[in-house]
Design an enzyme around this catalytic site. Structure first.
Site, PDB file in Angstrom:
ATOM      1  N   SER A  48       0.827  -1.194   0.000  1.00 24.22           N
ATOM      2  CA  SER A  48       0.000   0.000   0.000  1.00 24.22           C
ATOM      3  C   SER A  48       0.869   1.256   0.000  1.00 24.22           C
ATOM      4  O   SER A  48       1.731   1.403  -0.858  1.00 24.22           O
ATOM      5  CB  SER A  48      -0.974  -0.034   1.182  1.00 24.22           C
ATOM      6  OG  SER A  48      -2.007   0.893   1.021  1.00 24.22           O
ATOM      7  N   ASP A 173      -6.066  -3.342  -2.321  1.00 25.45           N
ATOM      8  CA  ASP A 173      -4.980  -2.987  -1.413  1.00 25.45           C
ATOM      9  C   ASP A 173      -4.298  -4.219  -0.824  1.00 25.45           C
ATOM     10  O   ASP A 173      -4.950  -5.129  -0.299  1.00 25.45           O
ATOM     11  CB  ASP A 173      -5.562  -2.124  -0.288  1.00 25.45           C
ATOM     12  CG  ASP A 173      -4.510  -1.441   0.550  1.00 25.45           C
ATOM     13  OD1 ASP A 173      -3.763  -2.156   1.250  1.00 25.45           O
ATOM     14  OD2 ASP A 173      -4.426  -0.205   0.503  1.00 25.45           O
TER      15      ASP A 173
END
Length: 291
Positions: A48, A173
């Site tokens: 991320s 993510d």
């Protein structure tokens, strides 16, 4: 937290950069503390926002990258263009798409401005980036090809940004499957690991009391379970250090915290001081440091 097995100073040094949205700014302070001590990675793994910070340090593994990262975070705070849409526009997008409230275009634009068409293969330090494959319901590691699509995939926060499509496969993510990828660094042969994380794993976790807290608490349980398991199974002979985050608190876990880019530079500075002190204690004072 220190992990906790002695090793020699030779071997492969890995920087592990975890996810955490806007709190990812604190990782810049950790990088400053490490690079000032001339601790340079042979391997960078990121998830991320850690993939974004990790890409820059893998491209420029020297103290000068800290200034570039600080300016990148500060300019994002000033412009507020990543999560800066007006509420009405976010509602309209949520209704129109049914999946997300923000466009990924501002983030893509910023990444392209910074990284251009750079590829994993171009970097002087090996970089791997984690994302979650929807179709395979699996952890996926980007290790080659262009950087920008991989980082967008790794940072596609569910509900906030749209899933990223690459070669017909869709990604969310990487924090969903491996938020702080210590185990990956060990699998790749790291003998000394520095974990850069945003501080959430240090805060007490309590049962949710509101509907919107349920998803956050559920995600934290999954995140912490994976991380603690990976730390507990670090093999003998691998040295691991979890650097402390400064300038963060439980207030950063609120529903709208993803929009709060305030105090970026103060958080970086506070985390730098905490990480510098930690390294002085764990490794001994750096050469030329204050008495």
């Amino acid at each position: 937290m220190t992990g906790l097995r002695p090793s020699s100073t030779s071997g492969t040094t890995a920087f592990v950069l975890g996810g955490g949205g806007v709190l990812g700014a604190v990782e810049v302070g950790m990088l400053r503390a490490l690079l000032e001590r001339e601790i340079v990675p042979d391997l960078v793994v990121g998830t991320s926002v850690g993939a974004l910070n990790g890409a820059l340090v893998a491209r420029q593994p020297e103290p000068a990258v800290v200034e570039r990262l600080t300016e990148l975070w500060a300019s994002t705070a000033r412009s507020r263009d990543v999560y800066g849409d007006r509420p009405l526009r976010t509602v309209r997008r949520a209704v129109a798409t049914g999946t997300h409230i923000y466009s990924s275009a501002p983030l893509r634009r910023r990444l392209t401005e910074e990284l251009g068409d750079a590829r994993f293969e171009d970097l002087p330090v090996r970089l791997e980036v984690c994302a979650a494959s929807i179709e395979r319901a699996a952890e996926h590691w980007f290790t080659s090809g262009p950087l920008v699509p991989a980082i967008l995939a790794s940072a596609a926060v569910p509900g906030l940004l749209p899933p990223a499509e690459i070669d017909g496969e869709h990604f969310l993510d990487g924090g969903l499957v491996n938020s702080i990828p210590v185990g990956r660094a060990v699998e790749l042969g790291a003998t000394r690991v520095f974990v850069l994380q945003v501080g959430r794993i240090d805060r007490p976790l309590a049962p949710p009391t509101r509907p919107w807290d349920v998803a956050r608490v559920s995600f934290e349980v999954a995140r912490r379970h994976r991380f603690m398991r990976d730390m507990a199974t670090i093999p003998e002979g691998v040295e691991a250090h979890v650097l402390p985050a400064g300038g963060t608190s439980a207030r950063d876990d609120s529903l709208l915290s993803h929009r709060d880019f305030g105090s970026v530079e103060a958080r970086i500075e506070a985390t730098y001081a905490a990480s510098r002190d930690y390294l002085d204690e764990a490794l001994g004072p750096a050469e030329g440091s204050r008495p």
